[in-house]
Design a protein around this motif. Structure first.
Motif, mmCIF file in Angstrom:
data_model
loop_
_atom_site.group_PDB
_atom_site.id
_atom_site.type_symbol
_atom_site.label_atom_id
_atom_site.label_comp_id
_atom_site.label_asym_id
_atom_site.label_seq_id
_atom_site.Cartn_x
_atom_site.Cartn_y
_atom_site.Cartn_z
ATOM 1 N N GLU A 1 0.888 -1.153 -0.032
ATOM 2 C CA GLU A 1 0.085 0.077 0.051
ATOM 3 C C GLU A 1 0.833 1.243 0.059
ATOM 4 O O GLU A 1 0.261 2.491 -0.095
ATOM 5 C CB GLU A 1 -0.992 -0.045 1.145
ATOM 6 N N ALA B 1 2.091 4.952 -6.689
ATOM 7 C CA ALA B 1 0.833 4.901 -7.019
ATOM 8 C C ALA B 1 0.797 4.274 -8.507
ATOM 9 O O ALA B 1 -0.301 3.404 -8.725
ATOM 10 C CB ALA B 1 0.164 6.112 -7.055
ATOM 11 N N ARG C 1 1.266 0.620 -7.956
ATOM 12 C CA ARG C 1 -0.048 0.013 -7.262
ATOM 13 C C ARG C 1 -1.190 0.050 -8.214
ATOM 14 O O ARG C 1 -1.953 -1.198 -8.244
ATOM 15 C CB ARG C 1 -0.222 0.567 -6.169
ATOM 16 N N CYS C 2 -1.397 0.838 -8.872
ATOM 17 C CA CYS C 2 -2.860 0.969 -9.723
ATOM 18 C C CYS C 2 -2.274 0.108 -10.860
ATOM 19 O O CYS C 2 -3.419 -0.778 -11.007
ATOM 20 C CB CYS C 2 -2.738 2.452 -10.430
ATOM 21 N N ARG D 1 -8.859 -1.339 -5.380
ATOM 22 C CA ARG D 1 -7.349 -1.052 -4.859
ATOM 23 C C ARG D 1 -6.660 -0.067 -6.058
ATOM 24 O O ARG D 1 -6.061 0.944 -6.053
ATOM 25 C CB ARG D 1 -6.523 -2.096 -4.599
ATOM 26 N N ALA E 1 -5.506 3.810 -5.836
ATOM 27 C CA ALA E 1 -4.034 4.096 -6.232
ATOM 28 C C ALA E 1 -4.058 5.218 -7.266
ATOM 29 O O ALA E 1 -3.359 6.068 -7.190
ATOM 30 C CB ALA E 1 -3.436 2.884 -6.824
#
Length: 164
Positions: A43, A47, A50-51, A73, A77
């Motif tokens: 987490e 970003a 994560r995205c 999620r 992100a």
């Protein structure tokens, strides 16, 4: 997604390798590799990483609820990148542009997840958001493909509403 990776971005390279496995039909190995990557970046990772990772991890899920969780999620992100503090302007601009191009697809995936779960009002909200976000897409193969997929989902949802 258009895999325009940045030179030296090892995480995006590894995501791209797992995506190739996914597209070749090896969902289990792709899921394993995405899981390993997620445990490394989690987490608190970048970003864009994560995205992108969550966006594809969703496609490896067998359970619609798990697929929804990963797609959420990915959207979280993406929204986080939009509000991120810029410490490296070039990288932030590049990442924001890449994520903006993903937003219509993220909402489309969420609409599809909600249809699978028979949550049609939530599906409609995300399909409308996908339509609202398509203006950022270029007139290329990726943009055309996303627009066509949104159109197919629109027709599918209209058909579902007519059958109710």
């Amino acid at each position: 997604m258009d895999q325009r990776e940045v030179p030296g971005d090892a995480v995006m390279t590894r995501i791209g390798q797992a995506v190739m496995l996914l597209h070749a039909g090896d969902r289990e190995e792709a899921r394993n590799r995405f899981g390993t990557l997620w445990s490394e970046i989690g987490e608190s990772g970048e970003a864009l990483h994560r995205c992108t990772l969550a966006h594809y991890m969703a496609d490896t899920q067998d359970d619609p609820g798990d697929e929804l969780a990963w797609d959420l999620r990915a959207l979280t992100a993406a929204e986080g990148l939009a509000g991120a503090v810029v410490t490296e302007p070039d990288a932030a601009c590049r990442d924001a542009t890449a994520v903006r191009a993903l937003v219509p697809s993220l909402h489309l995936n969420l609409a599809a997840d909600y249809v699978k779960l028979q949550r049609f009002e939530a599906a409609r909200v995300h399909l409308d958001r996908a339509w609202d976000a398509v203006e950022v897409l270029e007139d290329d193969g990726y943009g055309g493909g996303v627009r066509a997929a949104i159109g197919r989902m629109e027709r599918r949802m209209r058909g579902s509403a007519a059958g109710e």
